[in-house]
Enzyme design. Sequence first.
Site, PDB file in Angstrom:
ATOM      1  N   VAL A 153       0.842  -1.191   0.000  1.00  0.00           N
ATOM      2  CA  VAL A 153       0.000   0.000   0.000  1.00  0.00           C
ATOM      3  C   VAL A 153       0.880   1.244   0.000  1.00  0.00           C
ATOM      4  O   VAL A 153       1.806   1.358   0.812  1.00  0.00           O
ATOM      5  CB  VAL A 153      -0.938   0.005   1.228  1.00  0.00           C
ATOM      6  CG1 VAL A 153      -1.779   1.274   1.248  1.00  0.00           C
ATOM      7  CG2 VAL A 153      -1.824  -1.227   1.212  1.00  0.00           C
ATOM      8  N   ASP A 175     -11.863 -10.539   9.159  1.00  0.00           N
ATOM      9  CA  ASP A 175     -10.464 -10.522   9.611  1.00  0.00           C
ATOM     10  C   ASP A 175     -10.189  -9.268  10.431  1.00  0.00           C
ATOM     11  O   ASP A 175      -9.340  -8.450  10.066  1.00  0.00           O
ATOM     12  CB  ASP A 175      -9.542 -10.592   8.389  1.00  0.00           C
ATOM     13  CG  ASP A 175      -8.086 -10.834   8.776  1.00  0.00           C
ATOM     14  OD1 ASP A 175      -7.853 -11.401   9.863  1.00  0.00           O
ATOM     15  OD2 ASP A 175      -7.182 -10.465   7.997  1.00  0.00           O
TER      16      ASP A 175
END
Length: 575
Positions: A152, A301
């Site tokens: 990212v 998650d």
Amino acid sequence: MARPRNGLPDGPQGGLLQELVLGLLGAGRSLRIWRSVLQLLLGLWWDSANWTYPGGVTPERREQRQRRRARWLTAELLGLGSAFIKLGQLLSARPDVLPAGWVEELAHLQDRVPAFSFAVAQQLLEQELGERVAEIIDIEEQPLGAASLAQVHRASLRSGRQVVFKIQRPGLERIFRLDLEVMQQVAAVLQRHPRWGVGRDWVGIAQECRRVLLRELDFRLEAEHAARFRQQFLDDAGIRIPAVVWELSSRRVLCLDYLPGIKITDRQALVAAGIEPAAVAEKGAASYLQQLVRFGFFHADPHPGNLAVAADGALIYYDFGMMGQISQRLRSRLGRMVTAAAARDAGALVAELQAAGVIASGIDVGPVRRLVRVMLTDALTPPFSANVIEKLSGDLYDLVYGQPFRLPSELIFVMRALSTFEGVGRSLDPGFSLVAIARPYLLPLMTSSGGTSDLFNQLGRQAAEVGSRALGIPRRLEESLARIEQGDLQVQVRAGETDRLLRRLALSQQSSGQSVLLGALAVAAALLAASNRPALSALPLAAGVPVGVGWLRLQARIRRDSRLEKLPGTATSSR
């Protein structure tokens, strides 16, 4: 010669050479995977052999070895890369095929790998976005985070919008497909194994993993998940989900709004920012209960790395690659399940779970009913345990392992996420109670399913228990008579003398095996001592030391048991 590309010439010769290089890389990759598989199978065989435990095998020693083996497998999956990390995460939702200790270890599997170069990231952005890449006026070279699937980068757009780009690793799909092909081969081998293949559909699990993992490579699906998840909390100022920048997203690139925040487990930073940690814990648990009860679409998650807190105390969710959805069949019966649980009616709750498909029909529900009764007592009896969800998860894992039924993966992800929030809540607030927070969210379900809110009242609960027991007597008598007619009624008899004889026989067999092993090691040492290399005789002698110590302990135990049996009052007879 044509201009080189990636170190290889273009043209027919370059294409053949490139195919040869890729073929060699693929063969080396396959050998690496099979080496790990063979190491695992050899380790499992070693752990299952009683003679490999010096001093005798005990449940505690076997459990310790299982834990070590599970930790080794977790590290090995991390070393094998993206596809196998995701495989481990998927297997952690299958407590029916793996022991509870393995499931718990794999549930903590989170990948942290080195980032690929910024030049490669720029090249991928240009390939995926084309002319649209001109909208990016500034992008940070250092990634905010890197994992096996993507990394990212923070960036600024011409419009002034602050965003992040999730960029997929180059060549990942080719590696995924190669790894998935080897997984299919490994699954076929396991399926034919006479011990590990019984009662388990390894081929089906591998096919399901292939379907799920290939879907994760398409970031357009994650963009849809993020947009749907954000839509659920648009009216809640306390929950924030980054918006998708659709025009700058593609199959291998995902662009989202940049939402900075404090990591949810950083209690000191929260206090320094004037944010009350207990309020954050309650807000996180409440938001997750909303996902389950109200929407049926939840973040599967929610580990601390995917949760942050904004400067004004709002909760931020990240990473929408793993999302879960509660089936309509299960949601339609959720109210009746809550009502049965509030009344502590284990039989009714098991029947509702079977009707919803959570527990398979046609099995002996006696052990399930007994466990559910214990679970309800633990969960609903004040004072509430701080880690009640974690305990319930462990009980469920122990129940389904090796049994002819399994819990749906959606329920496993729900339990795991609740357990994660429970741990986060305890780290922020020692007095955190998920059960207490859940109560106002579950009461409307009871009302909508025909129940009443006073079921939580002590008098109402007792009346419900008495009524359910009275109404259930004819049904239970009918079930017992039916089991007698079908020959399914089991009677357990415990005879003390028989147990002692069996224990003595087992100890004698173990002693005989160790004696044979000691004799073999002694013969080997003697032969090596008479050879040209007498120094090698030290090897079997060293190997015989732990075996000899275990043999001596076993003899002492046998003599001690014999003395106890001779004492007055220790021998009993069963008639």
